[in-house]
Design an enzyme around this catalytic site. Structure first.
Site, PDB file in Angstrom:
ATOM      1  N   TRP A 134       0.820  -1.204   0.000  1.00  0.00           N
ATOM      2  CA  TRP A 134       0.000   0.000   0.000  1.00  0.00           C
ATOM      3  C   TRP A 134       0.862   1.266   0.000  1.00  0.00           C
ATOM      4  CZ3 TRP A 134      -4.417  -1.047  -1.817  1.00  0.00           C
ATOM      5  CH2 TRP A 134      -5.024  -2.275  -1.545  1.00  0.00           C
ATOM      6  N   ASP A 149      -0.889   6.740   6.512  1.00  0.00           N
ATOM      7  CA  ASP A 149      -2.014   5.861   6.206  1.00  0.00           C
ATOM      8  C   ASP A 149      -2.179   4.903   7.383  1.00  0.00           C
ATOM      9  OD1 ASP A 149      -3.802   3.982   5.299  1.00  0.00           O
ATOM     10  OD2 ASP A 149      -2.713   3.489   3.458  1.00  0.00           O
ATOM     11  N   LYS A 180     -11.904  -1.580   8.435  1.00  0.00           N
ATOM     12  CA  LYS A 180     -11.173  -2.581   9.199  1.00  0.00           C
ATOM     13  C   LYS A 180     -11.422  -2.427  10.700  1.00  0.00           C
ATOM     14  CE  LYS A 180      -7.628  -2.472   5.613  1.00  0.00           C
ATOM     15  NZ  LYS A 180      -8.042  -3.635   4.839  1.00  0.00           N
TER      16      LYS A 180
END
Length: 367
Positions: A107, A178, A202
């Site tokens: 990511w 992030d 999540k």
């Protein structure tokens, strides 16, 4: 049975992931006729007092749980973390500047590649050549003078690594993080961060809502020559109501915030995650090589436990038998294979204990 959520499923999906059962029950009772208004949350006007109550309650609970200072704005956006990969450089990577990236997994790579389409970037640190088994060592003093911001990813879902602590930032260089896969699982030192973003699916709620927490002084430096809807200032000035928000997702996010509060807050989530992770890592470490963890011990994630078995055939058998027992989402990411147990906040300790029992029994019957 009507009115109840009954399941024999153990949800270890990496995202969208488990939601607290009590949250689902509360949503079932109130979401489709909110406060006897005759309207579901998804039908009411986002300009109405009914929805504004939901909206600002969710924002305020999030601010309280994460102890977000007053000099930060909290925004509810859409587009997931992937949109933030582009939105951050569009706002802050101006001509003559470069963005520094710490690569710790897939990511962070995607964030770097997206920013590189918009402006100049460079890699500050990376462990790609080690298959991202650990968090890179970072020296912020080595940043270039024209660095617009530093970007890092707090937890790496695919490789199962996580920053144990964050490096001390240069006060003159903003840090953007992030935190999609570990937000609300541990506290954040806001002195070390200038922008933190996270897809909610999540730890914070369902998919469809993206949390962005941004220092107000950073927003003042943003590029004004970009599309209006991609400007953080646009959404800050409108209290995240510039256009129609994902009302249902924000409602459930608020219920999740309430649930975390009832459990004892973010510190309780941290301790809960530590207990769950320790059980799984101990099972891996004591298996005499039957299970092999991917991440080095010092970089292990408390959110995503990644591991392999001795060979691919045994892994397939493990995943097949696990699925038959009701364990869902244990497949590793398609890019690297193997196995992965995602143990986000809403995954009960009892589910982890059941998985540990299954792993031990599987080892006994396949040695």
């Amino acid at each position: 049975m009507e009115g109840k959520i009954l399941t024999n499923i153990y949800n270890f999906n990496a995202g969208p992931s488990a939601l607290p059962k009590s949250v689902l029950l509360e949503a079932q009772e109130s979401m489709f006729n909110y406060k006897n208004s005759g309207l579901s949350v998804m039908e009411m006007s986002h300009r109405s007092p009914l929805y504004e109550e939901i909206h600002f309650n969710s924002l305020n609970k999030l601010r309280s749980l994460l102890s977000v200072p007053d000099d930060f704005e909290i925004l509810f956006l859409q587009g997931g973390a992937s949109l933030q990969f582009a939105m951050i450089p569009m706002n802050f990577l101006t001509p003559g500047k470069q963005a520094a990236f710490v690569l710790s997994g897939s990511w962070s790579e995607k964030a770097w590649k997206e920013a590189s389409r918009i402006g100049e970037t460079y890699i500050l640190a990376s462990t790609k050549d080690e298959m991202y088994r650990r968090i890179p060592e970072v020296n912020f003093d080595s940043c270039k003078e024209n660095t617009a911001y530093i970007h890092l990813t707090s937890n790496n879902t695919i490789f199962g690594t996580q920053w144990p602590s964050y490096p001390i930032k240069d006060p003159n260089i903003p840090v953007c993080m992030d935190a999609s896969s570990d937000i609300l699982s541990r506290s954040i030192d806001w002195n070390q961060m200038d922008l933190v973003y996270a897809g909610a699916q999540k730890n914070a709620g369902p998919s469809g809502i993206t949390i962005v927490i941004i220092r107000k002084s950073l927003m003042e430096t943003a590029n004004s020559h970009i599309p209006t809807i991609l400007s953080y200032n646009t959404h800050a000035k409108s209290d995240s109501l510039y256009h129609t928000p994902p009302t249902g997702s924000i409602f459930i996010l608020g219920l999740v915030m309430k649930w975390i509060e009832e459990q004892g807050g973010v510190e309780a989530m941290r301790l809960h995650s530590k207990t769950k992770g320790s059980l799984l890592y101990q099972t891996i470490d004591e298996s005499d090589g039957f299970y092999v963890g991917h991440a080095t011990e010092s970089s292990r994630s408390s959110m995503n436990v990644t591991f392999n078995l001795r060979n691919e055939q045994l892994e397939k058998q493990f995943l097949h038998e696990a699925k038959a027992k009701g364990f869902v989402g244990l497949n590793g990411h398609r890019s690297i294979g193997g196995c992965r147990a995602s143990i986000y906040n809403a995954v009960p300790l009892s589910h982890v204990e059941s998985l540990v029992e299954f792993m031990k029994n599987f080892q006994k019957t396949h040695v």
